[in-house]
Design a protein around this motif. Structure first.
Motif, PDB file in Angstrom:
ATOM      1  N   VAL A 178     -13.979  11.601   8.944  1.00 16.30           N
ATOM      2  CA  VAL A 178     -13.753  12.586   9.990  1.00 16.30           C
ATOM      3  C   VAL A 178     -15.080  13.165  10.477  1.00 16.30           C
ATOM      4  CG1 VAL A 178     -12.577  14.721  10.612  1.00 16.30           C
ATOM      5  CG2 VAL A 178     -11.482  13.127   9.018  1.00 16.30           C
ATOM      6  N   PHE A 179     -15.926  13.608   9.538  1.00 18.73           N
ATOM      7  CA  PHE A 179     -17.257  14.122   9.863  1.00 18.73           C
ATOM      8  C   PHE A 179     -18.285  13.416   8.982  1.00 18.73           C
ATOM      9  CE2 PHE A 179     -14.669  18.051  10.744  1.00 18.73           C
ATOM     10  CZ  PHE A 179     -14.779  17.972  12.128  1.00 18.73           C
TER      11      PHE A 179
ATOM     12  N   GLY B 290      -1.078  15.594  11.543  1.00 22.73           N
ATOM     13  CA  GLY B 290       0.034  14.921  10.879  1.00 22.73           C
ATOM     14  C   GLY B 290      -0.330  14.351   9.531  1.00 22.73           C
ATOM     15  N   CYS B 291      -1.613  14.454   9.135  1.00 20.16           N
ATOM     16  CA  CYS B 291      -2.026  14.020   7.801  1.00 20.16           C
ATOM     17  C   CYS B 291      -1.278  14.826   6.743  1.00 20.16           C
ATOM     18  CB  CYS B 291      -3.531  14.239   7.623  1.00 20.16           C
ATOM     19  SG  CYS B 291      -4.497  12.733   7.648  1.00 20.16           S
ATOM     20  N   ASP B 292      -1.045  14.196   5.608  1.00 17.15           N
ATOM     21  CA  ASP B 292      -0.349  14.885   4.518  1.00 17.15           C
ATOM     22  C   ASP B 292      -1.282  15.737   3.679  1.00 17.15           C
ATOM     23  OD1 ASP B 292       2.453  13.787   4.741  1.00 17.15           O
ATOM     24  OD2 ASP B 292       1.297  11.939   4.657  1.00 17.15           O
ATOM     25  N   GLY B 293      -2.579  15.527   3.815  1.00 18.48           N
ATOM     26  CA  GLY B 293      -3.498  16.312   3.009  1.00 18.48           C
ATOM     27  C   GLY B 293      -4.943  16.040   3.358  1.00 18.48           C
ATOM     28  N   MET B 294      -5.819  16.649   2.580  1.00 19.40           N
ATOM     29  CA  MET B 294      -7.251  16.585   2.818  1.00 19.40           C
ATOM     30  C   MET B 294      -7.968  16.196   1.532  1.00 19.40           C
ATOM     31  SD  MET B 294      -9.484  19.532   4.717  1.00 19.40           S
ATOM     32  CE  MET B 294      -9.773  20.704   3.399  1.00 19.40           C
ATOM     33  N   ALA B 295      -8.831  15.215   1.633  1.00 18.26           N
ATOM     34  CA  ALA B 295      -9.645  14.791   0.497  1.00 18.26           C
ATOM     35  C   ALA B 295     -11.013  15.438   0.598  1.00 18.26           C
ATOM     36  CB  ALA B 295      -9.774  13.272   0.471  1.00 18.26           C
ATOM     37  N   VAL B 296     -11.507  15.938  -0.529  1.00 16.63           N
ATOM     38  CA  VAL B 296     -12.811  16.598  -0.540  1.00 16.63           C
ATOM     39  C   VAL B 296     -13.635  16.112  -1.719  1.00 16.63           C
ATOM     40  CG1 VAL B 296     -11.933  18.665   0.612  1.00 16.63           C
ATOM     41  CG2 VAL B 296     -11.979  18.576  -1.885  1.00 16.63           C
ATOM     42  N   VAL B 297     -14.941  16.221  -1.555  1.00 13.77           N
ATOM     43  CA  VAL B 297     -15.878  15.911  -2.636  1.00 13.77           C
ATOM     44  C   VAL B 297     -16.710  17.157  -2.907  1.00 13.77           C
ATOM     45  CG1 VAL B 297     -17.642  14.345  -3.498  1.00 13.77           C
ATOM     46  CG2 VAL B 297     -15.954  13.495  -1.864  1.00 13.77           C
TER      47      VAL B 297
ATOM     48  N   SER C   5      -0.722   9.794   4.298  1.00 12.30           N
ATOM     49  CA  SER C   5      -2.155   9.691   4.572  1.00 12.30           C
ATOM     50  C   SER C   5      -2.889  10.953   4.186  1.00 12.30           C
ATOM     51  CB  SER C   5      -2.393   9.395   6.059  1.00 12.30           C
ATOM     52  OG  SER C   5      -1.877  10.435   6.875  1.00 12.30           O
ATOM     53  N   VAL C   6      -4.173  10.766   3.877  1.00 19.62           N
ATOM     54  CA  VAL C   6      -5.051  11.867   3.528  1.00 19.62           C
ATOM     55  C   VAL C   6      -6.357  11.690   4.293  1.00 19.62           C
ATOM     56  CG1 VAL C   6      -5.891  10.649   1.481  1.00 19.62           C
ATOM     57  CG2 VAL C   6      -6.123  13.135   1.613  1.00 19.62           C
ATOM     58  N   ALA C   7      -6.842  12.779   4.877  1.00 19.15           N
ATOM     59  CA  ALA C   7      -8.087  12.739   5.658  1.00 19.15           C
ATOM     60  C   ALA C   7      -9.281  12.927   4.740  1.00 19.15           C
ATOM     61  CB  ALA C   7      -8.068  13.841   6.707  1.00 19.15           C
ATOM     62  N   ILE C   8     -10.392  12.270   5.079  1.00 20.24           N
ATOM     63  CA  ILE C   8     -11.601  12.401   4.268  1.00 20.24           C
ATOM     64  C   ILE C   8     -12.842  12.343   5.151  1.00 20.24           C
ATOM     65  CG2 ILE C   8     -11.806   9.918   3.796  1.00 20.24           C
ATOM     66  CD1 ILE C   8     -12.720  10.782   0.913  1.00 20.24           C
TER      67      ILE C   8
ATOM     68  N   VAL D 142       0.841  -1.203   0.000  1.00 18.71           N
ATOM     69  CA  VAL D 142       0.000   0.000   0.000  1.00 18.71           C
ATOM     70  C   VAL D 142       0.873   1.250   0.000  1.00 18.71           C
ATOM     71  CG1 VAL D 142      -1.742   1.296   1.294  1.00 18.71           C
ATOM     72  CG2 VAL D 142      -1.851  -1.209   1.200  1.00 18.71           C
ATOM     73  N   ASP D 143       0.493   2.244  -0.813  1.00 20.59           N
ATOM     74  CA  ASP D 143       1.290   3.459  -0.944  1.00 20.59           C
ATOM     75  C   ASP D 143       0.805   4.601  -0.066  1.00 20.59           C
ATOM     76  OD1 ASP D 143       3.192   2.730  -3.168  1.00 20.59           O
ATOM     77  OD2 ASP D 143       1.281   2.279  -4.126  1.00 20.59           O
ATOM     78  N   TYR D 144      -0.495   4.665   0.169  1.00 19.96           N
ATOM     79  CA  TYR D 144      -1.022   5.725   1.028  1.00 19.96           C
ATOM     80  C   TYR D 144      -2.347   5.273   1.621  1.00 19.96           C
ATOM     81  CZ  TYR D 144      -4.608   7.032  -2.380  1.00 19.96           C
ATOM     82  OH  TYR D 144      -5.700   7.013  -3.211  1.00 19.96           O
ATOM     83  N   LEU D 145      -2.771   5.961   2.675  1.00 20.67           N
ATOM     84  CA  LEU D 145      -4.008   5.631   3.366  1.00 20.67           C
ATOM     85  C   LEU D 145      -4.991   6.797   3.285  1.00 20.67           C
ATOM     86  CD1 LEU D 145      -2.545   4.078   6.649  1.00 20.67           C
ATOM     87  CD2 LEU D 145      -3.212   2.875   4.544  1.00 20.67           C
ATOM     88  N   GLY D 146      -6.274   6.475   3.083  1.00 23.39           N
ATOM     89  CA  GLY D 146      -7.350   7.450   3.213  1.00 23.39           C
ATOM     90  C   GLY D 146      -7.989   7.240   4.569  1.00 23.39           C
ATOM     91  N   LEU D 147      -7.926   8.233   5.440  1.00 22.78           N
ATOM     92  CA  LEU D 147      -8.339   8.075   6.826  1.00 22.78           C
ATOM     93  C   LEU D 147      -9.627   8.842   7.133  1.00 22.78           C
ATOM     94  CD1 LEU D 147      -4.842   8.487   8.531  1.00 22.78           C
ATOM     95  CD2 LEU D 147      -5.940   6.381   7.740  1.00 22.78           C
TER      96      LEU D 147
END
Length: 215
Positions: free
Chosen positions: A134-135, A181-188, A163-166, A126-131
């Motif tokens: 959050v809400f 500490g997340c590397d970024g944020m995922a949005v829709v 990792s990226v938060a979603i 695995v290369d990265y995680l979607g965590l």
């Protein structure tokens, strides 16, 4: 293909309801112009053939941008369209099977909602995680209970993988997301559901960069 942590900074997940049909291509183009650094093509209702067609169009729109494109769940579509990789959920095929079929040069992302799932993600596969989530979010009705920022921080600490938060995240959450500490944020919907995706993306990227201290 190793995931560069900075490429996860502003991660766009497409939504066929908020931006149906061929509109996805234009949306992605505008969003990348505004600062989106990673794109996941997600459409739970599309057939593999439909996903391939859309992925090829999005891939062409991203040509020369260095922005990675992955497809959610559908490994066959990811292989046929020769995109950068696939993003898997816990109930999809295993990361081991995906890696065996994709080879070493493609990206595999994995969604995780618990510490046990995070700790079970093999860095060799695995290369990265979607965590998250959050809400609570209307764009994914079957998500488990929201974990909030404290839960997100706990997941981040459980693995050294990028990792990226979603999950229901918007511009106002940038500081809190990056503080975990997340590397970024995922949005829709924060991009797909906006009248001007480029402007929305630019505001999000600016907030995330500032939170990381890059501006």
């Amino acid at each position: 293909m190793a995931v560069i942590r900075d490429s996860l900074r502003l991660y766009l997940v497409t939504d066929p309801v908020l931006c149906p049909g061929a509109g996805i291509v234009g949306l992605v183009r505008d969003a990348v112009r505004g600062g989106v650094s990673f794109v996941q093509l997600r459409d739970k209702t599309a057939s593999t053939d439909e996903l391939i067609k859309t992925a090829l169009a999005v891939k062409a729109a991203l040509a020369g941008s260095s922005v990675p494109l992955v497809i959610n769940d559908d490994l066959d579509a990811a292989i046929a369209a020769d995109v950068d990789g696939v993003h898997l959920g816990q109930n999809d095929i295993t990361a081991a099977e995906a890696r065996a079929r994709l080879g070493r040069d493609k990206i595999i992302g994995l969604s995780c909602e618990t510490v046990a799932q995070v700790q079970g993600a093999d860095p060799a596969l695995v290369d990265y995680l979607g965590l998250g989530t959050v809400f609570p979010t209307a764009t994914k009705a079957d998500h488990k209970p929201a974990i909030g920022f404290s839960g997100l921080a706990e997941l981040v600490k459980a693995s050294a993988l990028p990792s990226v938060a979603i999950g229901g995240l918007k511009r106002d959450h940038a500081v809190d997301v990056m503080a975990t500490g997340c590397d970024g944020m995922a949005v829709v919907s924060a991009i797909c559901g906006q009248p001007d995706p480029e402007t929305a993306a630019r505001a999000l990227r600016s907030a995330l960069d500032a939170a990381r201290g890059d501006t």
